[in-house]
Scaffold this motif. Structure first.
Motif, PDB file in Angstrom:
ATOM      1  N   VAL A  59      76.275 103.355  37.874  1.00 55.01           N
ATOM      2  CA  VAL A  59      74.880 103.024  38.162  1.00 55.01           C
ATOM      3  C   VAL A  59      74.523 103.681  39.483  1.00 55.01           C
ATOM      4  N   SER A  60      73.347 104.324  39.538  1.00 55.44           N
ATOM      5  CA  SER A  60      72.938 104.988  40.769  1.00 55.44           C
ATOM      6  C   SER A  60      71.465 104.721  41.053  1.00 55.44           C
ATOM      7  N   LEU A  61      71.126 104.766  42.336  1.00 49.11           N
ATOM      8  CA  LEU A  61      69.755 104.562  42.799  1.00 49.11           C
ATOM      9  C   LEU A  61      69.516 105.499  43.963  1.00 49.11           C
ATOM     10  N   GLY A  70      91.808 101.548  42.779  1.00 48.65           N
ATOM     11  CA  GLY A  70      91.960 102.894  42.238  1.00 48.65           C
ATOM     12  C   GLY A  70      91.015 103.208  41.103  1.00 48.65           C
ATOM     13  N   LYS A  71      90.135 102.269  40.750  1.00 47.44           N
ATOM     14  CA  LYS A  71      89.242 102.464  39.612  1.00 47.44           C
ATOM     15  C   LYS A  71      87.771 102.491  40.003  1.00 47.44           C
ATOM     16  N   THR A  72      87.442 101.873  41.105  1.00 47.73           N
ATOM     17  CA  THR A  72      86.042 101.736  41.502  1.00 47.73           C
ATOM     18  C   THR A  72      85.734 102.665  42.671  1.00 47.73           C
ATOM     19  N   LYS A  73      84.597 103.328  42.574  1.00 47.33           N
ATOM     20  CA  LYS A  73      84.239 104.337  43.569  1.00 47.33           C
ATOM     21  C   LYS A  73      82.774 104.175  43.964  1.00 47.33           C
ATOM     22  N   LEU A  74      82.508 104.343  45.246  1.00 43.19           N
ATOM     23  CA  LEU A  74      81.150 104.324  45.780  1.00 43.19           C
ATOM     24  C   LEU A  74      80.869 105.693  46.386  1.00 43.19           C
ATOM     25  N   ASP A 116      73.565 120.162  51.781  1.00 40.07           N
ATOM     26  CA  ASP A 116      73.769 118.874  51.123  1.00 40.07           C
ATOM     27  C   ASP A 116      75.072 118.253  51.627  1.00 40.07           C
ATOM     28  N   GLY A 117      75.195 116.969  51.465  1.00 39.77           N
ATOM     29  CA  GLY A 117      76.418 116.294  51.884  1.00 39.77           C
ATOM     30  C   GLY A 117      76.715 115.089  51.015  1.00 39.77           C
ATOM     31  N   ALA A 118      77.898 114.519  51.191  1.00 35.72           N
ATOM     32  CA  ALA A 118      78.281 113.334  50.424  1.00 35.72           C
ATOM     33  C   ALA A 118      79.382 112.585  51.154  1.00 35.72           C
ATOM     34  N   LEU A 119      79.414 111.275  50.937  1.00 34.19           N
ATOM     35  CA  LEU A 119      80.508 110.418  51.380  1.00 34.19           C
ATOM     36  C   LEU A 119      81.009 109.635  50.171  1.00 34.19           C
ATOM     37  N   TYR A 120      82.328 109.514  50.062  1.00 35.47           N
ATOM     38  CA  TYR A 120      82.934 108.814  48.934  1.00 35.47           C
ATOM     39  C   TYR A 120      83.905 107.752  49.459  1.00 35.47           C
ATOM     40  N   TYR A 121      83.952 106.636  48.723  1.00 34.36           N
ATOM     41  CA  TYR A 121      84.961 105.626  49.043  1.00 34.36           C
ATOM     42  C   TYR A 121      85.586 105.121  47.750  1.00 34.36           C
ATOM     43  N   SER A 174      57.198 126.053  42.397  1.00 32.88           N
ATOM     44  CA  SER A 174      57.876 124.771  42.561  1.00 32.88           C
ATOM     45  C   SER A 174      58.178 124.503  44.032  1.00 32.88           C
ATOM     46  N   VAL A 175      58.041 123.242  44.411  1.00 32.47           N
ATOM     47  CA  VAL A 175      58.324 122.812  45.780  1.00 32.47           C
ATOM     48  C   VAL A 175      59.684 122.135  45.796  1.00 32.47           C
ATOM     49  N   GLY A 176      60.547 122.529  46.729  1.00 30.65           N
ATOM     50  CA  GLY A 176      61.861 121.920  46.844  1.00 30.65           C
ATOM     51  C   GLY A 176      61.778 120.469  47.273  1.00 30.65           C
ATOM     52  N   ALA A 177      62.726 119.667  46.813  1.00 29.07           N
ATOM     53  CA  ALA A 177      62.718 118.231  47.103  1.00 29.07           C
ATOM     54  C   ALA A 177      62.945 117.968  48.588  1.00 29.07           C
ATOM     55  N   SER A 178      62.302 116.940  49.097  1.00 26.51           N
ATOM     56  CA  SER A 178      62.545 116.495  50.464  1.00 26.51           C
ATOM     57  C   SER A 178      63.910 115.819  50.550  1.00 26.51           C
ATOM     58  N   ARG A 179      64.290 115.407  51.766  1.00 30.69           N
ATOM     59  CA  ARG A 179      65.579 114.732  51.933  1.00 30.69           C
ATOM     60  C   ARG A 179      65.666 113.533  50.994  1.00 30.69           C
ATOM     61  N   ASN A 180      66.785 113.414  50.298  1.00 27.81           N
ATOM     62  CA  ASN A 180      66.938 112.350  49.310  1.00 27.81           C
ATOM     63  C   ASN A 180      68.367 111.832  49.362  1.00 27.81           C
ATOM     64  N   ALA A 181      68.507 110.523  49.261  1.00 29.02           N
ATOM     65  CA  ALA A 181      69.827 109.891  49.243  1.00 29.02           C
ATOM     66  C   ALA A 181      70.020 109.200  47.908  1.00 29.02           C
ATOM     67  N   ARG A 182      71.196 109.373  47.325  1.00 31.42           N
ATOM     68  CA  ARG A 182      71.515 108.727  46.042  1.00 31.42           C
ATOM     69  C   ARG A 182      72.838 107.978  46.191  1.00 31.42           C
ATOM     70  N   LEU A 183      72.817 106.681  45.877  1.00 30.92           N
ATOM     71  CA  LEU A 183      74.000 105.839  45.961  1.00 30.92           C
ATOM     72  C   LEU A 183      74.480 105.538  44.547  1.00 30.92           C
ATOM     73  N   THR A 184      75.759 105.831  44.278  1.00 26.91           N
ATOM     74  CA  THR A 184      76.320 105.660  42.939  1.00 26.91           C
ATOM     75  C   THR A 184      77.558 104.780  43.000  1.00 26.91           C
ATOM     76  N   LEU A 185      77.581 103.760  42.163  1.00 22.57           N
ATOM     77  CA  LEU A 185      78.750 102.903  42.002  1.00 22.57           C
ATOM     78  C   LEU A 185      79.300 103.134  40.601  1.00 22.57           C
ATOM     79  N   SER A 186      80.569 103.500  40.523  1.00 22.56           N
ATOM     80  CA  SER A 186      81.181 103.783  39.229  1.00 22.56           C
ATOM     81  C   SER A 186      82.538 103.106  39.145  1.00 22.56           C
ATOM     82  N   THR A 187      82.937 102.795  37.921  1.00 24.84           N
ATOM     83  CA  THR A 187      84.244 102.197  37.708  1.00 24.84           C
ATOM     84  C   THR A 187      84.809 102.662  36.381  1.00 24.84           C
ATOM     85  N   THR A 188      86.114 102.735  36.298  1.00 28.09           N
ATOM     86  CA  THR A 188      86.802 103.044  35.053  1.00 28.09           C
ATOM     87  C   THR A 188      87.628 101.832  34.644  1.00 28.09           C
ATOM     88  N   PHE A 189      87.908 101.728  33.367  1.00 30.05           N
ATOM     89  CA  PHE A 189      88.680 100.576  32.882  1.00 30.05           C
ATOM     90  C   PHE A 189      89.423 100.948  31.613  1.00 30.05           C
TER      91      PHE A 189
END
Length: 700
Positions: A178-180, A658-662, A648-653, A685-700
């Motif tokens: 799920v991401s927002l 070992g299954k859930t990632k932010l 662009d950049g990203a941070l991961y945790y 076309s106009v390029g997108a302004s600064r945007n942040a996307r937060l994603t929570l994912s899990t495997t099972f």
């Protein structure tokens, strides 16, 4: 033409996502699945960002090092790390390709300087409707650069884009994300599957997305579901059945106009025309069946069938002219309804054997296809006028009616394809390998004009064309392979299921590619590729100077270029995916414009670079740069898109289980204002302004 009723599956998609999410807690016996491992199949192993095999170019399972061509593979790991969701995201990282605007209603791309909306494939089958394609159910995206006529038939002058979908793997698969983002765009996806028993397995991918944009009034809503099931009919035979339903509704955004041969200086959120009346929506229903049989002794048969029903509508109220010195801009409007039914069947027989002292991998294939399409276009009116001049500082206009005018399209087109092909991959020595292939296409188009005319025009065009391919590879060491190749394709007048009285008598355009390059494993898990090439598109249609209603085959478009690619693991914990292209794309023989002009939307230099670093303690970081030199918006060579650099950049945790990632993805870190592409001189076309996307994912 009969189109099956569209299934209203949005509630099903939402319920599927909600129902399956709790499985991560309800069934703790399911094993964690390594997503990279799920791609370790005969048609394309992938480790991290580095792919090692492909079947896109040769239609056989072949090491990428032994393919005498440029093939870029965007793997699922990169798609996830960069939070990609559409083809435009993918193309930023493929050297030699550039996304085009597509009037805000479709995927469109420049492949080695050649503009196309039709050269899209899914699992090797033509997928040429003008729609947007999501990445939710993909194992990877493979982009072949250079003409691909031998493997793919008509079109493909600059290359093809093939989406490889996920299939059942006879093991437990489970993942939810799920991401927002900061524009309130919410996205959810699910990927689950398992074996039913020793002879059957299933897999289900689903997605839903809804949100807004940095552009005023621009919104997006899409959802899709793709179940597949594989049956082992015998130890040597399998049958995989699939169905996909995909719905995409969004604002058709054609960007901003130009002023004094540059993008007009307005706020990047400004919408020219009317966002409420500019809409693009498509619904896709697709059925597929793939039968694989292994005869033993190196002989395999694969039969692929796909039937796809497309229903597409789009409407634009948009700027159709530059901003004048008096500060006015012209607004026009139209809409178009298209329906298409594609039915294709491919049969491939591959045999490995020894003959004449050489090892051979022989491919013999047959493709049968039928496409039936209808198109109806209407003109927008502003009162009794077909355009309206408004202030560029308040560029809103409302169309009062849409109705047919004398020049609007209303047609039905039927196209039949019969093609046969043969290819041999010959091991001359352990170091030298030869690839030779030849395809013959019979392509017939029948165009039925349904406009209310005194004498409607019904047209027919039949083309028979040969598409040869030849390549030689030399591997002086186990880590280095050099290659040289020639490939071709043809572009008939009815290529995109349309004919006109001034095109029906014209023979196909042709495309030829001459290329040399190297694949070099500079480290065990890091591959560098390089290519030098010349791609010619010959007999390009141009207006007859003695009769402006008639087209003739006279022009030539040429792209000379160099491409570099670097993918894989630099050192443990540092993954990289990078590409660079230098392209000189221009008209070399006059078409509708003089020789010497540059091709629009093709920057001379473009660079993409993404790094992912493991920082320890479950943390990771990503940093990327996208650079594009200035480019013209069209072959008029008047309006320029300025050069730009985007960071662009990203941070991961990774959590301790070992299954859930932010993941936090940051696009356009420095909020740079830029213009990545266009449709023409006044749809930029106009390029997108600064945007942040937060994603929570899990495997099972």
């Amino acid at each position: 033409m009969h189109h099956p009723a569209n299934l209203h599956l949005r509630p099903l998609v939402a319920l599927t996502l909600l129902a399956l999410a709790p499985l991560s807690h309800a069934d703790t016996t399911l094993r964690e699945v390594n997503v990279q491992g799920s791609a370790e199949r005969a048609d394309g192993p992938v480790t991290g960002y580095r792919a090692t095999r492909s079947a896109t170019f040769t239609k056989t399972d072949t090491s990428l090092k032994e393919i005498p061509a440029s093939v870029s593979v965007i793997p699922e790991a990169l798609i996830k790390d960069l939070a990609m969701s559409g083809m435009a995201d993918v193309l930023r990282y493929v050297p030699g390709t550039h996304g085009a605007q597509g009037e805000g209603n479709r995927d469109q791309v420049m492949l080695r300087g050649i503009n196309t909306t039709a050269d899209f494939f899914v699992d090797g089958i033509r997928d040429d409707m003008q729609i947007f394609r999501d990445l939710y159910n993909l194992e990877r995206v493979e982009v072949l650069k250079g003409p691909g006529g031998m493997a793919f038939g008509r079109g493909g002058a600059g290359g093809v884009i093939n989406r490889v979908t996920k299939k059942p793997v006879f093991d437990s698969v489970g993942g939810v994300s799920v991401s927002l983002d900061s524009e309130s765009r919410l996205r959810g996806s699910v990927d689950v599957g398992n074996r039913l028993n020793d002879s059957a397995a299933w897999r289900l991918n689903a997605m839903t997305e809804d949100g807004k944009s940095f552009r005023d009034g621009v919104e997006l809503n899409r959802y899709a579901v793709n179940p597949t099931v594989t049956f082992l009919l015998s130890p040597m035979t399998s049958l995989t059945l699939g169905y996909e339903y995909a719905h995409d509704k969004r604002t058709a955004d054609r960007g901003i106009p130009s002023f004094n041969d540059r993008p007009f200086g307005t706020d990047r959120s400004s919408f020219f025309g009317n966002a409420d009346q500019s809409e693009s929506r498509s619904t896709v229903n697709s059925l597929s069946a793939v039968l694989d049989h292994d005869f033993g002794n190196g002989t395999q048969l694969k039969n692929s069938f796909r039937a796809t029903d497309y229903d597409k509508f789009y409407q634009n109220v948009y700027a159709n002219g530059a901003v004048t010195g008096g500060g006015l801009v012209r607004i026009e409007a139209y809409n178009n309804a298209d329906k298409r039914l594609n039915v294709f069947n491919q049969t491939d027989l591959v045999s490995k054997f020894s003959l004449g002292g050489f090892e051979h991998t022989m491919l013999v294939g047959l493709e049968l296809g039928q496409q039936t399409s209808t198109s109806v276009r209407q003109t927008g009116f502003f009162g009794n006028a077909t355009f309206l001049n408004v202030s560029a500082n308040s560029p809103s206009a409302t169309a009062t009616a849409f109705r047919a005018s004398g020049s609007n399209a209303n047609n039905r087109v039927k196209a039949d394809t019969v093609a046969a092909y043969v290819q041999d991959q010959i091991t001359l020595t352990p170091e030298w390998k030869l690839l030779a292939g030849l395809r013959h296409d019979h392509f017939e188009t029948r165009f039925d004009d349904r406009r209310t005319l005194a004498s409607p025009t019904d047209l027919t065009r039949t083309d028979n064309a040969w598409s040869p391919r030849l390549g030689l590879t030399w591997s002086p060491t186990s880590t280095t392979t050099w290659y040289a190749s020639y490939s071709s394709s043809f572009l008939p007048s009815g290529e995109q299921l349309s004919l006109a009285s001034n095109t029906a008598d014209l023979k196909p355009e042709t495309a030829k590619n001459y290329e040399t390059g190297i694949h070099w494993d500079i480290r065990p898990k890091l591959t560098l590729s390089a290519a030098l090439f010349r791609t010619d598109r010959d007999d390009v249609k141009a207006t007859d100077p003695n009769n402006n209603t008639r087209l003739i085959r006279s022009g030539q478009q040429r792209t000379d270029g160099m491409e570099l690619g670097l993918q894989g693991e630099v050192i443990p914990g540092w993954d990289i995916y990078a590409g660079y292209a230098h392209l000189d794309a221009r008209i070399t023989k006059a078409t509708t414009v003089p020789a010497g002009r540059k091709i629009g939307l093709v920057p001379e230099d473009s660079l993409s670079l993404w790094n992912k670093l493991a920082l320890g303690g479950g943390w990771g970081a990503g940093l990327g740069v996208i650079y594009q030199s200035e480019a013209y918006t069209s072959t008029n060579n008047r309006v320029k898109l300025p050069a730009f650099t985007r960071v662009d950049g990203a941070l991961y945790y990774q959590f301790a289980d070992g299954k859930t990632k932010l993941a936090l993805n940051l696009e356009n870190l420095f909020d740079r204002k830029y213009y990545p592409t266009a449709h023409n001189d006044n749809n930029i076309s106009v390029g997108a302004s600064r945007n942040a996307r937060l994603t929570l994912s899990t495997t099972f």
